[in-house]
Design a protein around this motif. Structure first.
Motif, mmCIF file in Angstrom:
data_model
loop_
_atom_site.group_PDB
_atom_site.id
_atom_site.type_symbol
_atom_site.label_atom_id
_atom_site.label_comp_id
_atom_site.label_asym_id
_atom_site.label_seq_id
_atom_site.Cartn_x
_atom_site.Cartn_y
_atom_site.Cartn_z
ATOM 1 N N ARG A 89 -3.914 -5.707 15.961
ATOM 2 C CA ARG A 89 -4.692 -4.476 15.793
ATOM 3 C C ARG A 89 -6.108 -4.781 15.372
ATOM 4 O O ARG A 89 -6.450 -5.886 14.995
ATOM 5 N N LEU A 96 -7.462 -1.509 5.975
ATOM 6 C CA LEU A 96 -6.875 -0.304 5.400
ATOM 7 C C LEU A 96 -5.447 -0.537 4.947
ATOM 8 O O LEU A 96 -5.054 -0.159 3.847
ATOM 9 N N GLY A 97 -4.643 -1.156 5.829
ATOM 10 C CA GLY A 97 -3.247 -1.387 5.494
ATOM 11 C C GLY A 97 -3.096 -2.257 4.258
ATOM 12 O O GLY A 97 -2.321 -1.950 3.357
ATOM 13 N N PHE A 99 -5.344 -2.785 1.996
ATOM 14 C CA PHE A 99 -5.866 -2.071 0.837
ATOM 15 C C PHE A 99 -4.764 -1.192 0.251
ATOM 16 O O PHE A 99 -4.613 -1.109 -0.974
ATOM 17 N N GLY A 100 -4.005 -0.563 1.111
ATOM 18 C CA GLY A 100 -2.863 0.213 0.642
ATOM 19 C C GLY A 100 -1.879 -0.666 -0.123
ATOM 20 O O GLY A 100 -1.317 -0.265 -1.139
ATOM 21 N N LEU A 101 -1.693 -1.897 0.364
ATOM 22 C CA LEU A 101 -0.798 -2.826 -0.331
ATOM 23 C C LEU A 101 -1.323 -3.179 -1.712
ATOM 24 O O LEU A 101 -0.550 -3.355 -2.656
ATOM 25 N N LEU A 103 -3.032 -1.211 -3.685
ATOM 26 C CA LEU A 103 -2.688 -0.082 -4.549
ATOM 27 C C LEU A 103 -1.222 -0.152 -4.945
ATOM 28 O O LEU A 103 -0.857 0.053 -6.105
ATOM 29 N N PHE A 104 -0.389 -0.446 -3.932
ATOM 30 C CA PHE A 104 1.053 -0.514 -4.175
ATOM 31 C C PHE A 104 1.381 -1.593 -5.204
ATOM 32 O O PHE A 104 2.125 -1.357 -6.161
ATOM 33 N N GLU A 107 0.308 -0.781 -8.826
ATOM 34 C CA GLU A 107 1.201 0.167 -9.477
ATOM 35 C C GLU A 107 2.573 -0.431 -9.742
ATOM 36 O O GLU A 107 3.183 -0.162 -10.781
ATOM 37 N N ARG A 110 2.345 -2.503 -12.692
ATOM 38 C CA ARG A 110 2.225 -1.640 -13.866
ATOM 39 C C ARG A 110 3.586 -1.055 -14.235
ATOM 40 O O ARG A 110 3.924 -0.907 -15.405
ATOM 41 N N TRP B 244 -16.346 -1.981 -5.398
ATOM 42 C CA TRP B 244 -15.892 -1.910 -4.014
ATOM 43 C C TRP B 244 -14.614 -1.102 -3.869
ATOM 44 O O TRP B 244 -14.335 -0.563 -2.789
ATOM 45 N N THR B 245 -13.850 -0.972 -4.945
ATOM 46 C CA THR B 245 -12.650 -0.149 -4.831
ATOM 47 C C THR B 245 -13.011 1.329 -4.671
ATOM 48 O O THR B 245 -12.250 2.096 -4.081
ATOM 49 N N GLY B 248 -13.474 1.703 -1.231
ATOM 50 C CA GLY B 248 -12.143 1.788 -0.650
ATOM 51 C C GLY B 248 -11.603 3.208 -0.697
ATOM 52 O O GLY B 248 -11.002 3.683 0.268
ATOM 53 N N ASP B 249 -11.826 3.898 -1.825
ATOM 54 C CA ASP B 249 -11.389 5.297 -1.924
ATOM 55 C C ASP B 249 -12.032 6.142 -0.853
ATOM 56 O O ASP B 249 -11.382 6.995 -0.236
ATOM 57 N N ILE B 251 -13.153 5.146 2.026
ATOM 58 C CA ILE B 251 -12.568 4.800 3.311
ATOM 59 C C ILE B 251 -11.207 5.478 3.469
ATOM 60 O O ILE B 251 -10.875 5.986 4.554
ATOM 61 N N VAL B 252 -10.428 5.498 2.391
ATOM 62 C CA VAL B 252 -9.122 6.167 2.450
ATOM 63 C C VAL B 252 -9.290 7.632 2.815
ATOM 64 O O VAL B 252 -8.579 8.170 3.655
ATOM 65 N N GLU B 300 3.987 9.266 -13.285
ATOM 66 C CA GLU B 300 2.707 8.596 -13.533
ATOM 67 C C GLU B 300 2.396 7.541 -12.501
ATOM 68 O O GLU B 300 1.263 7.199 -12.252
ATOM 69 N N TYR B 301 3.460 6.991 -11.912
ATOM 70 C CA TYR B 301 3.261 5.876 -10.990
ATOM 71 C C TYR B 301 3.157 6.347 -9.549
ATOM 72 O O TYR B 301 3.575 5.654 -8.630
ATOM 73 N N GLN B 303 0.783 6.434 -7.570
ATOM 74 C CA GLN B 303 -0.008 5.629 -6.636
ATOM 75 C C GLN B 303 0.831 4.608 -5.895
ATOM 76 O O GLN B 303 0.402 4.063 -4.889
ATOM 77 N N ILE B 304 2.028 4.373 -6.444
ATOM 78 C CA ILE B 304 2.893 3.408 -5.787
ATOM 79 C C ILE B 304 3.304 3.919 -4.417
ATOM 80 O O ILE B 304 3.662 3.150 -3.534
ATOM 81 N N GLY B 307 -0.104 3.778 -1.632
ATOM 82 C CA GLY B 307 -0.349 2.558 -0.880
ATOM 83 C C GLY B 307 0.440 2.523 0.422
ATOM 84 O O GLY B 307 -0.141 2.424 1.508
ATOM 85 N N PRO B 308 1.770 2.594 0.339
ATOM 86 C CA PRO B 308 2.546 2.599 1.581
ATOM 87 C C PRO B 308 2.214 3.763 2.498
ATOM 88 O O PRO B 308 2.255 3.620 3.723
ATOM 89 N N LEU B 310 -0.704 5.049 2.964
ATOM 90 C CA LEU B 310 -1.900 4.638 3.676
ATOM 91 C C LEU B 310 -1.526 3.698 4.818
ATOM 92 O O LEU B 310 -2.013 3.829 5.943
ATOM 93 N N LEU B 311 -0.630 2.759 4.507
ATOM 94 C CA LEU B 311 -0.186 1.819 5.528
ATOM 95 C C LEU B 311 0.486 2.554 6.680
ATOM 96 O O LEU B 311 0.252 2.251 7.851
ATOM 97 N N VAL B 314 -2.042 4.257 8.814
ATOM 98 C CA VAL B 314 -2.723 3.293 9.668
ATOM 99 C C VAL B 314 -1.847 2.912 10.857
ATOM 100 O O VAL B 314 -2.303 2.783 11.984
#
Lengths: 305, 331
Positions: A89, A96-97, A99-101, A103-104, A107, A110, B244-245, B248-249, B251-252, B300-301, B303-304, B307-308, B310-311, B314
Motif C-alpha cells: 500500500r 496512519l496504520g 500511528f494507530g498502533l 496509540l494502541f 494505552e 498504561r 509531532w503527535t 498525528g491527531d 492527520i487522524v 479510561e482506556y 484510546q486502546i 488505535g485499531p 484507525l488501522l 486505513v
C-alpha cells in the motif's frame, strides 16, 4: 580533553544504541517497504518486559533474555495480525496504520503496567566503573552496552553477509518481486525479518532502560532519531545505518556537550546559554537536511528495485 | 461538486446548521461547556482543513503541520507578552509569520517526495518543538500564559464565549470555502494532477514545484490562523502544541473524516470528539458484566480502541466517513 574523550564514548554508546533501533527499521523498510512508526513502541515494550522479568526472576540477565524473546514474539504477532495487510500500500497508509498502533501500544502499556514508569536496576557487577587509559573513570554498564551492540552488529553482519537467510534478506531489499518469483516463502521471510527488527528494538529498549526511566511514550522521541539515521544512511542499508548511527550519536552528544562552550567564544555568555540548547537539538536535523539536499538517496544507498 | 440532494450534501448542510445554532441550544439547555468544546472542535477542524488541502488534494503528507499552530499561537503569545495586545496587529502578524515559516520549510521539504517528505516534515516539527522549548524568555517547556485575548477594540469582544465561537465558525467556513474554490480551480487541478503524476504535469509545462509550494504556504497560513485562535481559546501556548503527535491527531481527523472532501476534516474533528466521549461509555457498558464497579475505570482506556479503529479505517474505509456517505449514495 578527558571530558572530550568521555563524551566521545558516550556518543559512541548512544550511536550504537541508535544503530540497534535503526537496523530493524531499515530492514523492514528496505525489504517490506513498510514505514513502521510503531518501532518505537516495540522499543518501549522491550524495556517494560525487561523491567518486569528482571523483577520476577531477580536477575538482570535472565530478565533481559526473557524480554528479548517476548519482544520477538510480540513483533511477529503484530506483523501477522496487523501489518500483513499493509504491504504494497501507499506509505501514507503505513504511517496512519502504525500511528494507530502507537496509540494502541501506549494505552495497552498504561493498562497493564500503569501510568507511572518502571525502573530497572543494574546488578552489582554492572554498577561499577572501570579505569580507561588515560585516566577516565567510565561506567562498566556503558562499556557493556558498547560491547554488546558491537557484538550484535557483528552478528548481523555475519547473518546478512554470510548465511543463506542473509542472502535472501539482501536480495529482498534489492528486488522483492524477484525473490517471491523465485519461489521463496516470502511471507515467512517477512515475518522473520520483522521479528528480528522487533528483537533489536527490544534489545535497544532494555539496554537503555537502566539509564533512562521506563515510561510510556519513551519510544517516540528516539524513533525520530532512528528515522533520521536511516535517511542519512540510506534506506535498506545496514552498513549505512551503522555509519549514520555512529555519526548521529557522536554529533548529538558532542554537540550538546560542547556547543555552549563553542558559542560562548562567539556570543555573549547569556546569548550562548539562551540558544545553545535549541541549537544542539537542531544539529541532527540540520545534518539530515544537508544529506537530503546533497545525497537524497543517503550515504550508502541500496540499489533500487 | 454538484449541488445534488445527496445524503452527503444533506449531512454537510445539517452539520452547518447545527453548528450555527449551537450557542442557542447551549443557552437553552444550560450547557455552556458545549460552546467551549465546539470552539475547540471548530479551531482544530480549521487546522485539519488546511492539512487536507495539501494532504488530501496535494498528496503532501506533512507530519509537521502542527508547527504552524504553534507558530501562530506563539506569535500571539509573544506579542501579548511584549505589550501588543491588539488583535489587529497580532493576527496579521501570525498569518505573516506562518506564511514565512511555510515558505522556508516548504522550499526545503518539497524537494523530496513520498516517505522522505513525511520524515523531513517530521524532523522539522521536532526541530521547531525544541526551539520553542529553548525559548526561556517565553516560558520554554512550561509554556506561556496569555492574560488577555486579542483586543479588537470595539469591534469584537473575544472574551465573550459566544462571540468568539462565531468568529471561529465564520473563519472555519471561510477556510472551507477557500479550499473548495482552490481545489476546483485551475490551480487546484495542477495540484491534484501533480499528486497523481508529477512528471507528467511537468512535461505538460507546469512548474509544479511553485504550485505545490504556493499550496503549502496557503495551508500553513490558514493553520497559523488556527493557531492564533487556539492561543486565544486556551489563553496558553506551549511547545506541546507543536509536537509531532499533534500533527498525528490532525492527520487522524482528516483521514477519519475523508481526505477527498472539503468537509471531511470537519466531520473528522467532530467524529474524533464523539469517539472521545462515547468510547469510554461503551467500554464501561461492555466491561460491566466482567468487572462490575470498575467498569468506569475501564472506560479510561478508550484510546486502546482508537488505535485499531484507525488501522481498520486505513485498511477498509479508505475514504473516511465522507467516503462512506458518498458510497451509500452510489450503492
Amino acid at each position: 580533553m578527558l571530558l572530550f574523550l568521555e563524551q566521545c564514548l558516550n556518543g559512541l554508546q548512544f550511536g550504537l544504541l541508535l544503530f540497534l533501533l535503526a537496523a530493524g527499521l531499515t530492514l523492514v523498510f528496505g525489504i517490506m517497504d513498510l514505514v513502521n512508526l510503531a518501532h518505537g513502541s516495540l522499543y518501549m515494550v522491550g524495556a517494560y518486559f525487561a523491567a518486569t522479568f528482571a523483577a520476577w526472576t531477580g536477575s538482570f540477565v535472565a530478565g533481559a533474555l526473557l524480554a528479548l524473546g517476548a519482544t520477538l514474539l510480540v513483533g511477529m504477532a503484530v506483523e501477522v495480525i496487523a501489518l500483513r495487510r499493509l504491504y504494497g500500500r501507499d506509505h501514507l497508509d503505513h504511517v496512519l496504520g502504525t500511528f494507530g498502533l502507537i496509540l494502541f501500544f501506549n494505552e495497552l502499556v498504561r493498562l497493564v503496567w500503569g501510568p507511572a514508569g518502571l525502573s530497572l536496576s543494574l546488578p552489582a557487577w554492572l554498577s561499577t566503573s572501570v579505569q580507561i587509559p588515560p585516566g577516565i573513570q567510565y561506567p562498566t554498564y556503558r562499556i557493556a552496552i558498547i560491547v554488546m551492540a558491537l557484538l550484535v552488529a557483528l552478528f548481523l553482519y555475519i547473518v546478512v553477509m554470510r548465511t543463506r537467510v542473509g542472502m535472501l534478506i539482501r536480495a529482498g531489499a534489492s528486488n522483492r518481486e524477484m525473490v517471491g518469483a523465485l519461489g521463496i516463502n516470502i511471507k515467512l521471510l517477512y515475518t522473520l525479518v520483522f521479528g528480528l527488527g522487533a528483537a533489536l528494538a527490544g534489545l535497544a529498549g532494555l539496554m537503555q532502560a537502566p539509564i533512562l526511566t521506563v515510561q510510556i511514550g519513551m519510544g517516540e522521541n528516539i524513533l525520530i532519531l532512528a528515522f533520521v539515521v536511516i535517511i542519512i544512511g540510506g534506506i535498506g542499508s545496514i552498513r549505512g545505518a551503522f555509519v549514520a548511527a555512529i555519526l548521529v550519536g557522536l554529533i548529538d552528544t558532542i554537540g550538546r556537550g560542547f556547543l555552549p562552550d563553542i558559542l560562548r567564544l562567539v556570543l555573549s555568555s547569556r546569548g550562548a546559554s539562551a540558544i545553545a540548547p535549541a541549537m544542539s537539538s537542531m544539529l541532527i536535523y540540520l545534518l539530515m537536511t544537508v544529506v537530503l539536499v546533497l545525497r537524497p538517496e543517503g550515504l550508502f544507498p541500496v540499489s533500487s528495485k | 461538486m454538484t449541488a445534488h440532494l445527496t445524503p452527503r450534501n444533506i449531512v454537510f448542510v445539517a452539520l452547518l446548521i447545527f453548528l450555527a445554532f449551537l450557542p442557542v441550544y447551549a443557552a437553552i439547555g444550560g450547557k455552556a461547556f458545549l460552546i467551549t468544546l465546539f470552539t475547540r472542535i471548530v479551531i482544530l477542524a480549521m487546522a485539519a482543513t488546511s492539512l487536507n488541502l495539501i494532504m488530501g488534494y496535494g498528496g503532501m503528507v506533512s507530519f509537521g503541520h502542527a508547527v504552524y499552530i504553534g507558530v501562530g499561537g506563539y506569535v500571539v503569545g509573544i506579542l501579548a507578552q511584549e505589550g501588543f495586545p491588539s488583535g489587529f496587529l497580532q493576527w496579521p502578524a501570525a498569518l505573516a509569520v506562518s506564511a514565512l515559516f511555510a515558505l522556508v520549510i516548504g522550499a526545503l521539504c518539497l524537494r523530496t517526495r513520498g516517505v522522505y517528505f513525511i520524515m523531513i516534515t517530521l524532523a522539522f516539527a521536532q526541530l521547531f518543538y525544541y526551539v520553542a522549548v529553548g525559548l526561556e524568555r517565553y516560558g520554554g517547556d512550561d509554556g506561556l500564559t496569555i492574560y488577555s485575548r486579542s483586543d479588537f477594540s470595539g469591534l469584537l469582544n473575544l472574551s465573550n464565549k459566544t462571540q468568539f465561537y462565531y468568529v471561529c465558525l465564520i473563519l472555519l467556513i471561510g477556510a472551507i470555502y477557500l479550499t473548495w474554490r482552490l481545489v476546483n480551480s485551475r490551480f487546484g487541478m495542477v495540484i491534484r494532477g501533480s499528486r497523481s503524476n508529477d512528471r507528467r504535469m511537468q512535461a505538460i509545462g507546469f512548474p509544479t514545484f511553485r504550485y505545490r509550494l504556493t499550496c503549502f504556504v496557503i495551508a500553513g497560513t490558514i493553520c497559523g490562523l488556527a493557531g492564533a485562535l487556539l492561543a486565544n481559546h486556551t489563553e496558553f501556548v506551549s511547545p506541546a502544541m507543536m509536537h509531532w503527535t499533534r500533527s498525528g491527531d490532525l492527520i487522524v481527523m482528516v483521514v477519519l473524516g475523508g481526505m477527498g472532501s472539503v468537509f471531511g476534516p470537519l466531520i473528522g474533528a467532530i467524529a474524533l470528539l464523539v469517539l472521545e466521549e462515547t468510547l469510554p461509555v461503551l467500554i464501561g457498558w461492555a466491561a460491566y458484566p466482567f468487572v462490575g464497579a470498575a467498569a468506569t475505570q475501564a472506560g479510561e482506556y478508550w484510546q486502546i480502541l482508537l488505535g485499531p479503529m484507525l488501522l481498520l479505517v486505513v485498511l477498509f474505509a479508505r475514504g473516511g466517513i465522507a467516503g462512506l456517505l458518498s458510497g451509500a449514495h452510489r450503492g
